[in-house]
Design a protein around this motif. Sequence first.
Motif, PDB file in Angstrom:
ATOM      1  N   ALA A  39      37.703 -43.341 -33.086  1.00  0.00           N
ATOM      2  CA  ALA A  39      36.532 -42.955 -32.298  1.00  0.00           C
ATOM      3  C   ALA A  39      35.914 -41.691 -32.876  1.00  0.00           C
ATOM      4  N   LYS A  40      34.651 -41.503 -32.564  1.00  0.00           N
ATOM      5  CA  LYS A  40      33.952 -40.254 -32.852  1.00  0.00           C
ATOM      6  C   LYS A  40      33.556 -39.661 -31.511  1.00  0.00           C
ATOM      7  N   SER A  41      33.960 -38.413 -31.271  1.00  0.00           N
ATOM      8  CA  SER A  41      33.769 -37.837 -29.943  1.00  0.00           C
ATOM      9  C   SER A  41      32.933 -36.563 -29.984  1.00  0.00           C
ATOM     10  N   THR A  42      32.261 -36.318 -28.869  1.00  0.00           N
ATOM     11  CA  THR A  42      31.533 -35.066 -28.649  1.00  0.00           C
ATOM     12  C   THR A  42      31.855 -34.586 -27.246  1.00  0.00           C
ATOM     13  N   SER A  43      32.194 -33.310 -27.131  1.00  0.00           N
ATOM     14  CA  SER A  43      32.549 -32.730 -25.832  1.00  0.00           C
ATOM     15  C   SER A  43      31.658 -31.530 -25.565  1.00  0.00           C
ATOM     16  N   ILE A  44      31.025 -31.528 -24.400  1.00  0.00           N
ATOM     17  CA  ILE A  44      30.101 -30.460 -24.027  1.00  0.00           C
ATOM     18  C   ILE A  44      30.616 -29.788 -22.762  1.00  0.00           C
ATOM     19  N   GLY A  45      30.909 -28.508 -22.858  1.00  0.00           N
ATOM     20  CA  GLY A  45      31.380 -27.764 -21.693  1.00  0.00           C
ATOM     21  C   GLY A  45      30.218 -27.238 -20.867  1.00  0.00           C
ATOM     22  N   ILE A  46      30.380 -27.274 -19.550  1.00  0.00           N
ATOM     23  CA  ILE A  46      29.333 -26.806 -18.634  1.00  0.00           C
ATOM     24  C   ILE A  46      29.868 -25.604 -17.843  1.00  0.00           C
ATOM     25  N   LYS A  47      29.131 -24.490 -17.908  1.00  0.00           N
ATOM     26  CA  LYS A  47      29.559 -23.263 -17.238  1.00  0.00           C
ATOM     27  C   LYS A  47      28.742 -23.007 -15.962  1.00  0.00           C
ATOM     28  N   ASP A  48      29.356 -22.267 -15.042  1.00  0.00           N
ATOM     29  CA  ASP A  48      28.624 -21.851 -13.844  1.00  0.00           C
ATOM     30  C   ASP A  48      27.905 -20.539 -14.127  1.00  0.00           C
ATOM     31  N   SER A  49      27.292 -19.968 -13.116  1.00  0.00           N
ATOM     32  CA  SER A  49      26.508 -18.744 -13.298  1.00  0.00           C
ATOM     33  C   SER A  49      27.371 -17.543 -13.668  1.00  0.00           C
ATOM     34  N   LYS A  50      28.682 -17.652 -13.474  1.00  0.00           N
ATOM     35  CA  LYS A  50      29.597 -16.562 -13.823  1.00  0.00           C
ATOM     36  C   LYS A  50      30.213 -16.745 -15.209  1.00  0.00           C
ATOM     37  N   GLY A  51      29.812 -17.814 -15.875  1.00  0.00           N
ATOM     38  CA  GLY A  51      30.319 -18.042 -17.213  1.00  0.00           C
ATOM     39  C   GLY A  51      31.648 -18.744 -17.269  1.00  0.00           C
ATOM     40  N   GLN A  52      32.078 -19.325 -16.163  1.00  0.00           N
ATOM     41  CA  GLN A  52      33.334 -20.066 -16.122  1.00  0.00           C
ATOM     42  C   GLN A  52      33.068 -21.565 -16.312  1.00  0.00           C
ATOM     43  N   TYR A  53      33.934 -22.217 -17.071  1.00  0.00           N
ATOM     44  CA  TYR A  53      33.789 -23.657 -17.258  1.00  0.00           C
ATOM     45  C   TYR A  53      34.153 -24.392 -15.971  1.00  0.00           C
ATOM     46  N   VAL A  54      33.241 -25.271 -15.554  1.00  0.00           N
ATOM     47  CA  VAL A  54      33.499 -26.058 -14.349  1.00  0.00           C
ATOM     48  C   VAL A  54      33.487 -27.561 -14.638  1.00  0.00           C
ATOM     49  N   ALA A  55      32.947 -27.954 -15.790  1.00  0.00           N
ATOM     50  CA  ALA A  55      32.856 -29.382 -16.093  1.00  0.00           C
ATOM     51  C   ALA A  55      32.759 -29.590 -17.596  1.00  0.00           C
ATOM     52  N   ALA A  56      33.011 -30.813 -17.994  1.00  0.00           N
ATOM     53  CA  ALA A  56      32.837 -31.197 -19.400  1.00  0.00           C
ATOM     54  C   ALA A  56      32.276 -32.607 -19.433  1.00  0.00           C
ATOM     55  N   LEU A  57      31.274 -32.801 -20.263  1.00  0.00           N
ATOM     56  CA  LEU A  57      30.673 -34.111 -20.452  1.00  0.00           C
ATOM     57  C   LEU A  57      31.075 -34.591 -21.845  1.00  0.00           C
ATOM     58  N   CYS A  58      31.786 -35.707 -21.896  1.00  0.00           N
ATOM     59  CA  CYS A  58      32.337 -36.176 -23.168  1.00  0.00           C
ATOM     60  C   CYS A  58      31.827 -37.570 -23.505  1.00  0.00           C
ATOM     61  N   MET A  59      31.577 -37.781 -24.792  1.00  0.00           N
ATOM     62  CA  MET A  59      31.131 -39.079 -25.283  1.00  0.00           C
ATOM     63  C   MET A  59      32.061 -39.530 -26.401  1.00  0.00           C
ATOM     64  N   ASN A  60      32.574 -40.751 -26.274  1.00  0.00           N
ATOM     65  CA  ASN A  60      33.504 -41.297 -27.254  1.00  0.00           C
ATOM     66  C   ASN A  60      32.949 -42.607 -27.802  1.00  0.00           C
ATOM     67  N   VAL A  61      32.604 -42.601 -29.081  1.00  0.00           N
ATOM     68  CA  VAL A  61      32.009 -43.772 -29.714  1.00  0.00           C
ATOM     69  C   VAL A  61      33.095 -44.580 -30.420  1.00  0.00           C
ATOM     70  N   ASP A  62      33.141 -45.873 -30.134  1.00  0.00           N
ATOM     71  CA  ASP A  62      34.088 -46.776 -30.796  1.00  0.00           C
ATOM     72  C   ASP A  62      33.558 -47.094 -32.193  1.00  0.00           C
ATOM     73  N   LEU A  63      34.273 -46.613 -33.214  1.00  0.00           N
ATOM     74  CA  LEU A  63      33.821 -46.809 -34.591  1.00  0.00           C
ATOM     75  C   LEU A  63      34.211 -48.169 -35.159  1.00  0.00           C
TER      76      LEU A  63
END
Length: 208
Positions: free
Chosen positions: A89-113
């Motif tokens: 797979a080829k993956s991309t992971s994007i972290g999402i921070k709140d207004s205080k700069g803390q990570y609260v979520a991650a949006l990940c995409m995994n492509v089947d090669l």
Amino acid sequence: MKKTSEHQNLLDQLQQVAEGLGKTLAPFCEVVLHDLTQPEQAILAIHNNLSGRSVGAPATELGLARAADPEFEQVIANYPNTFPDGRLAKSTSIGIKDSKGQYVAALCMNVDLTVFRSLNTMLMQFGSVDTAAAVSETMAPAGADAIRLRIDQFAARLGTTPRALKADERKALMRELKDAGLSDVRRAMDIVAAYLNVSRATVYNDAR
């Protein structure tokens, strides 16, 4: 981490983003939304499920590392990964921070090669020719390839495509073809007209 109303709002909006990406990239890309405020039950949504995971599954090692470190890289793109059954797979992971700069979520995409590599192999095989064959033939008029190549080169210099050339650009093209002696090729005007997707009358007009 205690979930706040800000966190919930971010997660609610990200669910919409994940759904939209999932629909757009189906069926070859798995889209996963991780709630990093609850790492033991991190997966909040999963679209085009290719990994066999389910909502409520725990965070990956990458997710845990990101949740523990606000300085962790926010976007990690196109890194190699492997599905549980061994598919590449080829993956991309994007972290999402709140207004205080803390990570609260991650949006990940995994492509089947797997599919793309198989398709690439088939296309290469289908498009291959026997360069050692005793016979070489063309169904195009003599010089046609040279005309098309010169047109492609002309359009590339302008940052456009042959069929998108404007009237003044076509006139300059015809002058260039004439200077190169390519306008004397048999059926040159027909070849140019077909390649530019314009009428023969237009080409003759541009050549004046």
